[in-house]
Scaffold this motif. Structure first.
Motif, PDB file in Angstrom:
ATOM      1  N   TYR A   1       0.833  -1.208   0.000  1.00 14.73           N
ATOM      2  CA  TYR A   1       0.000   0.000   0.000  1.00 14.73           C
ATOM      3  C   TYR A   1       0.870   1.261   0.000  1.00 14.73           C
ATOM      4  O   TYR A   1       0.494   2.282  -0.549  1.00 14.73           O
ATOM      5  CB  TYR A   1      -0.927   0.028   1.224  1.00 14.73           C
ATOM      6  CG  TYR A   1      -2.111  -0.884   1.095  1.00 14.73           C
ATOM      7  CD1 TYR A   1      -3.099  -0.630   0.153  1.00 14.73           C
ATOM      8  CD2 TYR A   1      -2.256  -1.984   1.922  1.00 14.73           C
ATOM      9  CE1 TYR A   1      -4.202  -1.461   0.037  1.00 14.73           C
ATOM     10  CE2 TYR A   1      -3.350  -2.821   1.814  1.00 14.73           C
ATOM     11  CZ  TYR A   1      -4.318  -2.550   0.866  1.00 14.73           C
ATOM     12  OH  TYR A   1      -5.401  -3.381   0.749  1.00 14.73           O
ATOM     13  N   LEU A   2       2.011   1.176   0.641  1.00 16.21           N
ATOM     14  CA  LEU A   2       2.893   2.332   0.735  1.00 16.21           C
ATOM     15  C   LEU A   2       3.643   2.601  -0.573  1.00 16.21           C
ATOM     16  O   LEU A   2       3.857   3.756  -0.951  1.00 16.21           O
ATOM     17  CB  LEU A   2       3.883   2.128   1.888  1.00 16.21           C
ATOM     18  CG  LEU A   2       4.755   3.306   2.275  1.00 16.21           C
ATOM     19  CD1 LEU A   2       3.917   4.523   2.622  1.00 16.21           C
ATOM     20  CD2 LEU A   2       5.639   2.932   3.451  1.00 16.21           C
ATOM     21  N   LEU A   3       4.028   1.549  -1.278  1.00 14.23           N
ATOM     22  CA  LEU A   3       4.820   1.703  -2.509  1.00 14.23           C
ATOM     23  C   LEU A   3       4.201   2.636  -3.550  1.00 14.23           C
ATOM     24  O   LEU A   3       4.883   3.524  -4.056  1.00 14.23           O
ATOM     25  CB  LEU A   3       5.063   0.332  -3.143  1.00 14.23           C
ATOM     26  CG  LEU A   3       6.124  -0.528  -2.505  1.00 14.23           C
ATOM     27  CD1 LEU A   3       6.093  -1.928  -3.108  1.00 14.23           C
ATOM     28  CD2 LEU A   3       7.487   0.097  -2.677  1.00 14.23           C
ATOM     29  N   PRO A   4       2.930   2.452  -3.914  1.00 13.18           N
ATOM     30  CA  PRO A   4       2.363   3.352  -4.932  1.00 13.18           C
ATOM     31  C   PRO A   4       2.350   4.815  -4.489  1.00 13.18           C
ATOM     32  O   PRO A   4       2.551   5.715  -5.307  1.00 13.18           O
ATOM     33  CB  PRO A   4       0.943   2.829  -5.141  1.00 13.18           C
ATOM     34  CG  PRO A   4       0.981   1.418  -4.671  1.00 13.18           C
ATOM     35  CD  PRO A   4       1.993   1.386  -3.563  1.00 13.18           C
ATOM     36  N   GLY A   5       2.134   5.064  -3.213  1.00 13.34           N
ATOM     37  CA  GLY A   5       2.158   6.437  -2.714  1.00 13.34           C
ATOM     38  C   GLY A   5       3.527   7.070  -2.859  1.00 13.34           C
ATOM     39  O   GLY A   5       3.655   8.215  -3.311  1.00 13.34           O
ATOM     40  N   LEU A   6       4.551   6.325  -2.501  1.00 17.69           N
ATOM     41  CA  LEU A   6       5.917   6.832  -2.669  1.00 17.69           C
ATOM     42  C   LEU A   6       6.235   7.072  -4.140  1.00 17.69           C
ATOM     43  O   LEU A   6       6.830   8.083  -4.503  1.00 17.69           O
ATOM     44  CB  LEU A   6       6.921   5.855  -2.060  1.00 17.69           C
ATOM     45  CG  LEU A   6       6.919   5.753  -0.539  1.00 17.69           C
ATOM     46  CD1 LEU A   6       7.764   4.567  -0.082  1.00 17.69           C
ATOM     47  CD2 LEU A   6       7.417   7.037   0.081  1.00 17.69           C
ATOM     48  N   ALA A   7       5.825   6.132  -4.996  1.00 22.93           N
ATOM     49  CA  ALA A   7       6.081   6.288  -6.436  1.00 22.93           C
ATOM     50  C   ALA A   7       5.367   7.520  -6.994  1.00 22.93           C
ATOM     51  O   ALA A   7       5.945   8.271  -7.790  1.00 22.93           O
ATOM     52  CB  ALA A   7       5.647   5.029  -7.179  1.00 22.93           C
ATOM     53  N   LEU A   8       4.123   7.746  -6.562  1.00 22.71           N
ATOM     54  CA  LEU A   8       3.392   8.939  -7.013  1.00 22.71           C
ATOM     55  C   LEU A   8       4.095  10.222  -6.587  1.00 22.71           C
ATOM     56  O   LEU A   8       4.255  11.148  -7.384  1.00 22.71           O
ATOM     57  CB  LEU A   8       1.971   8.946  -6.440  1.00 22.71           C
ATOM     58  CG  LEU A   8       0.907   8.192  -7.191  1.00 22.71           C
ATOM     59  CD1 LEU A   8      -0.394   8.216  -6.410  1.00 22.71           C
ATOM     60  CD2 LEU A   8       0.703   8.769  -8.571  1.00 22.71           C
ATOM     61  N   ASP A   9       4.483  10.275  -5.330  1.00 24.32           N
ATOM     62  CA  ASP A   9       5.133  11.490  -4.833  1.00 24.32           C
ATOM     63  C   ASP A   9       6.463  11.749  -5.535  1.00 24.32           C
ATOM     64  O   ASP A   9       6.787  12.896  -5.843  1.00 24.32           O
ATOM     65  CB  ASP A   9       5.328  11.415  -3.318  1.00 24.32           C
ATOM     66  CG  ASP A   9       4.026  11.603  -2.564  1.00 24.32           C
ATOM     67  OD1 ASP A   9       3.108  12.257  -3.097  1.00 24.32           O
ATOM     68  OD2 ASP A   9       3.930  11.097  -1.434  1.00 24.32           O
ATOM     69  N   LEU A  10       7.207  10.713  -5.796  1.00 22.45           N
ATOM     70  CA  LEU A  10       8.471  10.894  -6.517  1.00 22.45           C
ATOM     71  C   LEU A  10       8.215  11.359  -7.950  1.00 22.45           C
ATOM     72  O   LEU A  10       8.917  12.242  -8.460  1.00 22.45           O
ATOM     73  CB  LEU A  10       9.291   9.613  -6.494  1.00 22.45           C
ATOM     74  CG  LEU A  10       9.824   9.221  -5.117  1.00 22.45           C
ATOM     75  CD1 LEU A  10      10.503   7.864  -5.172  1.00 22.45           C
ATOM     76  CD2 LEU A  10      10.764  10.277  -4.558  1.00 22.45           C
ATOM     77  N   ALA A  11       7.213  10.808  -8.595  1.00 24.67           N
ATOM     78  CA  ALA A  11       6.870  11.248  -9.954  1.00 24.67           C
ATOM     79  C   ALA A  11       6.418  12.703  -9.955  1.00 24.67           C
ATOM     80  O   ALA A  11       6.751  13.469 -10.864  1.00 24.67           O
ATOM     81  CB  ALA A  11       5.777  10.350 -10.535  1.00 24.67           C
ATOM     82  N   TRP A  12       5.670  13.107  -8.934  1.00 34.14           N
ATOM     83  CA  TRP A  12       5.199  14.494  -8.830  1.00 34.14           C
ATOM     84  C   TRP A  12       6.380  15.458  -8.727  1.00 34.14           C
ATOM     85  O   TRP A  12       6.339  16.545  -9.262  1.00 34.14           O
ATOM     86  CB  TRP A  12       4.291  14.636  -7.611  1.00 34.14           C
ATOM     87  CG  TRP A  12       2.920  15.115  -7.955  1.00 34.14           C
ATOM     88  CD1 TRP A  12       2.384  16.331  -7.655  1.00 34.14           C
ATOM     89  CD2 TRP A  12       1.900  14.398  -8.655  1.00 34.14           C
ATOM     90  NE1 TRP A  12       1.105  16.402  -8.118  1.00 34.14           N
ATOM     91  CE2 TRP A  12       0.781  15.232  -8.741  1.00 34.14           C
ATOM     92  CE3 TRP A  12       1.821  13.137  -9.227  1.00 34.14           C
ATOM     93  CZ2 TRP A  12      -0.397  14.849  -9.363  1.00 34.14           C
ATOM     94  CZ3 TRP A  12       0.657  12.753  -9.838  1.00 34.14           C
ATOM     95  CH2 TRP A  12      -0.436  13.602  -9.906  1.00 34.14           C
ATOM     96  N   ARG A  13       7.408  15.030  -8.024  1.00 35.47           N
ATOM     97  CA  ARG A  13       8.593  15.888  -7.893  1.00 35.47           C
ATOM     98  C   ARG A  13       9.331  16.015  -9.218  1.00 35.47           C
ATOM     99  O   ARG A  13       9.961  17.027  -9.490  1.00 35.47           O
ATOM    100  CB  ARG A  13       9.511  15.354  -6.807  1.00 35.47           C
ATOM    101  CG  ARG A  13       8.805  15.450  -5.442  1.00 35.47           C
ATOM    102  CD  ARG A  13       9.708  15.193  -4.347  1.00 35.47           C
ATOM    103  NE  ARG A  13      10.571  16.360  -4.179  1.00 35.47           N
ATOM    104  CZ  ARG A  13      11.273  16.590  -3.112  1.00 35.47           C
ATOM    105  NH1 ARG A  13      11.217  15.757  -2.125  1.00 35.47           N
ATOM    106  NH2 ARG A  13      12.037  17.647  -3.027  1.00 35.47           N
TER     107      ARG A  13
END
Length: 192
Positions: free
Chosen positions: A102-114
């Motif tokens: 559950y945590l992985l997609p959130g981290l991936a989204l935030d990194l992509a946003w940056r």
């Protein structure tokens, strides 16, 4: 004519130095609620599609919506952390690594946003980013299976099909979030 006298606008100058991305209590509760909602929907709504990644429809809709509406640069990770914490409490039968997924997609989204600060001008990319973020789940399962010998049913027959279905479902969920965000934006204005 432009201001060439050296004067500055105090309102504009301080806006650039204010700490970006601070959440108020309402925004924080919204993000945490979205994370709890991801797990509750996963546990309560059983689609029986027998396709890996089908919960990406609701999970990425909620996670991407949280990322798009909150000004904090770690908004999706907060949603993912809330989902991970909820998964520990409510879905103990899904294995000890379930919170990580559950945590992985959130981290991936935030990194992509940056990496994509002008996402508002490239809204067509948001669903693809959501799909790619959701596809981290089978990729990490496969890496764990290859390196540790643990078995995951979703990647037992190979990696291509689970990645494709996760990408598809995550993209559709993120597209729904993009439409919802557009409506939110028209009512509330930009978040960051």
């Amino acid at each position: 004519m432009s201001n060439t006298t050296g004067n500055f606008s105090r309102g504009k100058s301080f806006a650039a130095t204010e700490p970006a991305g601070q959440l108020d209590a309402r925004q924080l509760l919204m993000l945490l609620g979205l994370g709890v909602g991801i797990v509750l929907l996963h546990e309560m709504v059983r689609f029986h599609l027998k396709l890996p990644g089908h919960h990406g429809l609701e999970a990425m809709a909620l996670m991407v919506f949280g990322r798009m509406t909150a000004p904090n640069r770690w908004a999706a990770s907060l949603v993912g952390a809330a989902a991970a914490t909820t998964a520990v409490a409510f879905s103990a039968g899904n294995g000890p690594l379930q919170p990580v997924f559950y945590l992985l997609p959130g981290l991936a989204l935030d990194l992509a946003w940056r990496l994509l600060p002008a996402w508002r001008q490239l809204l067509f990319l948001v669903p693809l980013i959501g799909g790619l973020a959701w596809a981290t789940r089978p990729l990490v399962r496969w890496v764990i299976a290859q390196s540790s010998g643990l078995e995951f049913q979703s990647v037992a027959a190979g990696l291509a099909w689970p990645v494709l279905t996760h990408l598809l479902f995550g993209t559709v969920g993120a597209a729904a979030a993009t439409v919802a965000w557009y409506q939110w934006q028209k009512r509330h204005g930009p978040a960051d």
